[in-house]
Write a protein that holds these residues in place. Structure first.
Motif, mmCIF file in Angstrom:
data_model
loop_
_atom_site.group_PDB
_atom_site.id
_atom_site.type_symbol
_atom_site.label_atom_id
_atom_site.label_comp_id
_atom_site.label_asym_id
_atom_site.label_seq_id
_atom_site.Cartn_x
_atom_site.Cartn_y
_atom_site.Cartn_z
ATOM 1 N N LYS A 222 0.845 -1.187 0.000
ATOM 2 C CA LYS A 222 0.000 0.000 0.000
ATOM 3 C C LYS A 222 0.882 1.240 0.000
ATOM 4 C CE LYS A 222 -3.988 -2.153 0.291
ATOM 5 N NZ LYS A 222 -4.943 -2.117 -0.835
ATOM 6 N N GLY A 223 0.342 2.312 -0.512
ATOM 7 C CA GLY A 223 1.125 3.533 -0.597
ATOM 8 C C GLY A 223 1.362 4.206 0.735
ATOM 9 N N MET A 224 0.430 4.028 1.673
ATOM 10 C CA MET A 224 0.448 4.849 2.882
ATOM 11 C C MET A 224 -0.170 4.096 4.052
ATOM 12 S SD MET A 224 1.088 7.974 3.949
ATOM 13 C CE MET A 224 0.826 8.787 5.516
ATOM 14 N N THR A 225 0.273 4.407 5.257
ATOM 15 C CA THR A 225 -0.460 3.990 6.448
ATOM 16 C C THR A 225 -0.598 5.194 7.367
ATOM 17 O OG1 THR A 225 -0.586 2.448 8.310
ATOM 18 C CG2 THR A 225 1.610 3.196 7.696
ATOM 19 N N ILE A 226 -1.774 5.323 7.946
ATOM 20 C CA ILE A 226 -2.093 6.419 8.860
ATOM 21 C C ILE A 226 -3.172 5.887 9.793
ATOM 22 C CG2 ILE A 226 -3.936 7.438 7.428
ATOM 23 C CD1 ILE A 226 -2.782 10.214 8.158
ATOM 24 N N ALA A 227 -3.411 6.566 10.885
ATOM 25 C CA ALA A 227 -4.419 6.101 11.847
ATOM 26 C C ALA A 227 -5.775 5.926 11.175
ATOM 27 C CB ALA A 227 -4.543 7.098 12.994
ATOM 28 N N SER A 228 -6.511 4.877 11.596
ATOM 29 C CA SER A 228 -7.825 4.630 10.989
ATOM 30 C C SER A 228 -8.869 4.174 11.992
ATOM 31 C CB SER A 228 -7.690 3.572 9.880
ATOM 32 O OG SER A 228 -7.214 2.344 10.400
ATOM 33 N N THR A 229 -8.527 4.169 13.274
ATOM 34 C CA THR A 229 -9.498 3.789 14.304
ATOM 35 C C THR A 229 -9.676 4.937 15.294
ATOM 36 O OG1 THR A 229 -7.823 2.823 15.771
ATOM 37 C CG2 THR A 229 -8.837 1.357 14.112
ATOM 38 N N GLN B 190 -10.566 10.091 4.057
ATOM 39 C CA GLN B 190 -11.550 9.351 3.272
ATOM 40 C C GLN B 190 -10.937 8.844 1.962
ATOM 41 O OE1 GLN B 190 -14.873 11.417 1.110
ATOM 42 N NE2 GLN B 190 -16.144 10.389 2.660
ATOM 43 N N THR B 191 -10.203 9.702 1.272
ATOM 44 C CA THR B 191 -9.605 9.310 0.000
ATOM 45 C C THR B 191 -8.567 8.210 0.187
ATOM 46 O OG1 THR B 191 -9.955 11.528 -0.906
ATOM 47 C CG2 THR B 191 -8.337 10.132 -2.017
ATOM 48 N N GLN C 128 -6.695 -1.682 4.935
ATOM 49 C CA GLN C 128 -8.111 -1.583 5.302
ATOM 50 C C GLN C 128 -8.381 -2.140 6.690
ATOM 51 O OE1 GLN C 128 -10.499 -0.200 2.608
ATOM 52 N NE2 GLN C 128 -8.385 0.531 2.515
ATOM 53 N N THR C 129 -7.610 -3.132 7.094
ATOM 54 C CA THR C 129 -7.773 -3.730 8.426
ATOM 55 C C THR C 129 -6.407 -3.863 9.079
ATOM 56 O OG1 THR C 129 -7.706 -5.935 7.413
ATOM 57 C CG2 THR C 129 -9.888 -4.989 7.861
ATOM 58 N N PRO C 130 -5.860 -2.766 9.581
ATOM 59 C CA PRO C 130 -4.519 -2.813 10.176
ATOM 60 C C PRO C 130 -4.458 -3.757 11.374
ATOM 61 C CG PRO C 130 -5.646 -0.760 10.723
ATOM 62 C CD PRO C 130 -6.475 -1.426 9.681
ATOM 63 N N LYS C 131 -3.347 -4.445 11.475
ATOM 64 C CA LYS C 131 -3.168 -5.419 12.563
ATOM 65 C C LYS C 131 -2.615 -4.770 13.828
ATOM 66 C CE LYS C 131 -2.209 -9.084 9.190
ATOM 67 N NZ LYS C 131 -1.171 -10.042 8.677
ATOM 68 N N VAL C 132 -2.042 -3.592 13.687
ATOM 69 C CA VAL C 132 -1.461 -2.890 14.831
ATOM 70 C C VAL C 132 -1.951 -1.457 14.851
ATOM 71 C CG1 VAL C 132 0.609 -4.340 14.905
ATOM 72 C CG2 VAL C 132 0.603 -2.263 13.502
ATOM 73 N N GLY C 133 -1.759 -0.781 15.968
ATOM 74 C CA GLY C 133 -2.192 0.598 16.105
ATOM 75 C C GLY C 133 -1.209 1.587 15.504
ATOM 76 N N TYR C 134 -1.622 2.826 15.451
ATOM 77 C CA TYR C 134 -0.841 3.908 14.848
ATOM 78 C C TYR C 134 0.595 3.987 15.362
ATOM 79 C CZ TYR C 134 0.470 8.782 13.735
ATOM 80 O OH TYR C 134 1.108 9.916 13.300
ATOM 81 N N ASP D 211 -14.566 10.166 15.899
ATOM 82 C CA ASP D 211 -15.738 9.468 15.344
ATOM 83 C C ASP D 211 -16.084 10.019 13.958
ATOM 84 O OD1 ASP D 211 -16.385 7.510 17.218
ATOM 85 O OD2 ASP D 211 -17.569 8.888 18.444
ATOM 86 N N ALA D 212 -15.989 11.340 13.833
ATOM 87 C CA ALA D 212 -16.318 11.973 12.552
ATOM 88 C C ALA D 212 -15.347 11.542 11.459
ATOM 89 C CB ALA D 212 -16.300 13.495 12.700
ATOM 90 N N ILE D 213 -14.057 11.507 11.794
ATOM 91 C CA ILE D 213 -13.060 11.088 10.801
ATOM 92 C C ILE D 213 -13.303 9.645 10.388
ATOM 93 C CG2 ILE D 213 -10.621 10.731 10.304
ATOM 94 C CD1 ILE D 213 -9.966 12.922 12.337
ATOM 95 N N GLU D 214 -13.447 8.754 11.381
ATOM 96 C CA GLU D 214 -13.606 7.338 11.073
ATOM 97 C C GLU D 214 -14.906 7.073 10.324
ATOM 98 O OE1 GLU D 214 -13.249 2.917 13.142
ATOM 99 O OE2 GLU D 214 -13.471 4.686 14.421
ATOM 100 N N SER D 215 -15.967 7.741 10.730
ATOM 101 C CA SER D 215 -17.264 7.532 10.098
ATOM 102 C C SER D 215 -17.229 7.903 8.623
ATOM 103 C CB SER D 215 -18.332 8.354 10.821
ATOM 104 O OG SER D 215 -19.581 8.233 10.187
#
Length: 417
Positions: free
Chosen positions: A165-172, A215-216, A225-231, A379-383
Motif C-alpha cells: 500500500k502507498g500509505m499507512t495512517i491512523a484509521s481507528t 476518506q480518500t 483496510q484492516t490494520p493489525k497494529v495501532g498507529y 468518530d467523525a473522521i472514522e465515520s
C-alpha cells in the motif's frame, strides 16, 4: 536505589513511569551521580509500570504517602494545578532554567504565568516516513517529498502496487482521537472547540478538507483496510507492507531497532504535508514528559534542586539522553540544541535535524480538554473515511457530541486559549 543518605541529608522520593530499558538505566545512573555529588539531598528512586502508575499515585496521595517528585505528561498539568496537586517551581528552580526552554514549549508547563513542571522532552505525534527506493521506482523524486495533502494522495496512489500500500495512517477512533490533533491545527489553525471551551466548532468548513484526506486514502485503498497494529507501531512499514507511514518521532527508534540496514538506508523523513503546502503550519502536537513536585511535599526545595540538576543544568547530560534514544525524542532546551549541534553523531543522524527543524519547531501543545472532545471528532473522521456517513453529517454529529460534553461536564469558560 543503591546507596544511603548522608547524615543530615534530606531524602526525597521520585516515582518514574517505566519507559524503555535505556531510559531506566539513564535515570538510575544519573540519580546515583546526583546522590554522590552532594550530601544535602538523597533521591530514593522507584520505577512504576505505566499501566498502574496513575492508580498507585492516586492511592498514595489519598494515604499521604505520595512521592515528592513524579513524572507527569503535559496534558495533566493544567488539571493537576486546578486540583492543587503540584507545587509552583518559580523561585525553586532558577529563572534562567525556564528561559532556556524553547518558546513553543514554555507554555506547556505553565498555568497562567507560573511554572508548575520542568519539561524533559517532546515527541511529535506526526512525521512522514517514506521509502526512497520505492519512490524512485514509481517515478517520484525521493528528494522532493509531498508538501500538500493533494500531493500526498498522488504519491500514495503511485506507490500502491501489488500487496504494498502507498500509505499507512491512523484509521481507528482510539488512534485518531489524538494522532489527528496536529492535522486539525493544520486544517483550521485551531481545534474543533472555542478557546474558552464554551462552543463546539467542528462544523467549520476548513475541516472538510481534513476528512477528505482520510476518506480518500481509505476508500481508494491506498492504505491498509484492516490494520493489525495501532498507529504508534511501525511494523507495517518495517515489514514492507507500506511505502509511506505517518507516525510519531518514536518510530525512529523502532526503525533503528529493526536491524534492517537496507530499510534504514532507504528511509527518508519529512514533515507531514500541509493542507496548502505552508511548511510553517503545525502538523504535529508535541507529547512528552515533565517532572513535577507534589504540593504536599515537605521537601519541595530539595525536590526542585534534583529536578534542576537532572533536567535543567548541564546540557551534555540531556544530550547524552537523546543520543541513547537514537535521536527519536527531542530536546526542549535551546542550550541542549547547541550541545547536540556540536556532536557529529547527532548532526550526521539522517532523521534528527529534519524532525527537529521542520516538525518540532512548529509543533503545538496537546489539548487539555477531556478525551470525550477528541473522541467525538475521531468518530467523525472514522465515520466518513469508512463510508458510514458523509463528511457533512459526520462533522454535524461531532459538533452535537461536543456541545453535549460542554454542557454535561460544564466546560464553558475553563479553556485557556
Amino acid at each position: 536505589m543503591k546507596g544511603t543518605a548522608a547524615a543530615g541529608a534530606t531524602t526525597i522520593s521520585f516515582w518514574q513511569t517505566k519507559f524503555e530499558d535505556y531510559q531506566q538505566k539513564w535515570f538510575a545512573d544519573q540519580i546515583a551521580k546526583y546522590n554522590s555529588s552532594q550530601n544535602k539531598v538523597f533521591v530514593k528512586y522507584t520505577v512504576v509500570p505505566g499501566d498502574v502508575f496513575e492508580t498507585k499515585l492516586k492511592a498514595a496521595q489519598q494515604a499521604g504517602t505520595q512521592p515528592d517528585v513524579a513524572t507527569t505528561n503535559y496534558g495533566s498539568i493544567s488539571d493537576g494545578v486546578a486540583q492543587g496537586k503540584f507545587a509552583e517551581l518559580d523561585g525553586k528552580i532558577p529563572a534562567e532554567a525556564f528561559a532556556d526552554i524553547k518558546d513553543n514549549v514554555k507554555d506547556f508547563v505553565k498555568v497562567g504565568d507560573k511554572n508548575y513542571a520542568y519539561p524533559m522532552l517532546v515527541e511529535p505525534s506526526t512525521v512522514l516516513y517514506y521509502r526512497a527506493d520505492l519512490a524512485k521506482a514509481a517515478g517520484l523524486d525521493p528528494e522532493k517529498p509531498p508538501t500538500t495533502w493533494d500531493e500526498l494522495i498522488d504519491w500514495s496512489a503511485k506507490l500502491t502496487k501489488g500487496k504494498v500500500k502507498g500509505m499507512t495512517i491512523a484509521s481507528t477512533k482510539a488512534d485518531l482521537s489524538w494522532s489527528s490533533w496536529g492535522l486539525q491545527y493544520n486544517a483550521c489553525g485551531r481545534l474543533p472547540i472555542s478557546d474558552d471551551w464554551s462552543k463546539a466548532e467542528a462544523t467549520s468548513e476548513c475541516y472538510t478538507k481534513l476528512l477528505q484526506l482520510y476518506q480518500t486514502l481509505f476508500q481508494k485503498k491506498y492504505m491498509p483496510q484492516t490494520p493489525k497494529v495501532g498507529y504508534p507501531d511501525a511494523a507495517p512499514y518495517v515489514n514492507g507492507e507500506v511505502a509511506m507511514m505517518a507516525n510519531g518521532s518514536w518510530a525512529v527508534g523502532q526503525l533503528k531497532d529493526a536491524k534492517k540496514p537496507e530499510l534504514l538506508k532507504n528511509t527518508r523523513v519529512a514533515a507531514f504535508p500541509s493542507v496548502d503546502g505552508d511548511p510553517k503550519k503545525p502538523t504535529a502536537t508535541l507529547g512528552g514528559w515533565t517532572l513535577t513536585v507534589d504540593s504536599k511535599s515537605k521537601n519541595q526545595d530539595g525536590a526542585a534542586d534534583f529536578i534542576n540538576w537532572l533536567l535543567a543544568s548541564d546540557p551534555q547530560r540531556m544530550a547524552e539522553f537523546f543520543k541513547l534514544s537514537g535521536y527519536s525524542k527531542f530536546t526542549v532546551r535551546t542550550s541542549v540544541d547547541k550541545a547536540l549541534a556540536s556532536t557529529p553523531e547527532a548532526t550526521n543522524d539522517p532523521f534528527m535535524k529534519i524532525i527537529n527543524d521542520q516538525v518540532v519547531q512548529f509543533g503545538k501543545q496537546e489539548p487539555g480538554y477531556p478525551l470525550d472532545i477528541s473522541n467525538a471528532f475521531a468518530d467523525a473522521i472514522e465515520s466518513s473515511m469508512k463510508g458510514k456517513a458523509d463528511i457533512k453529517a459526520s462533522l454535524e454529529a461531532a459538533n452535537a457530541k461536543i456541545e453535549r460534553t460542554i454542557q454535561q461536564q460544564r466546560l464553558a469558560g475553563k479553556g485557556n486559549g
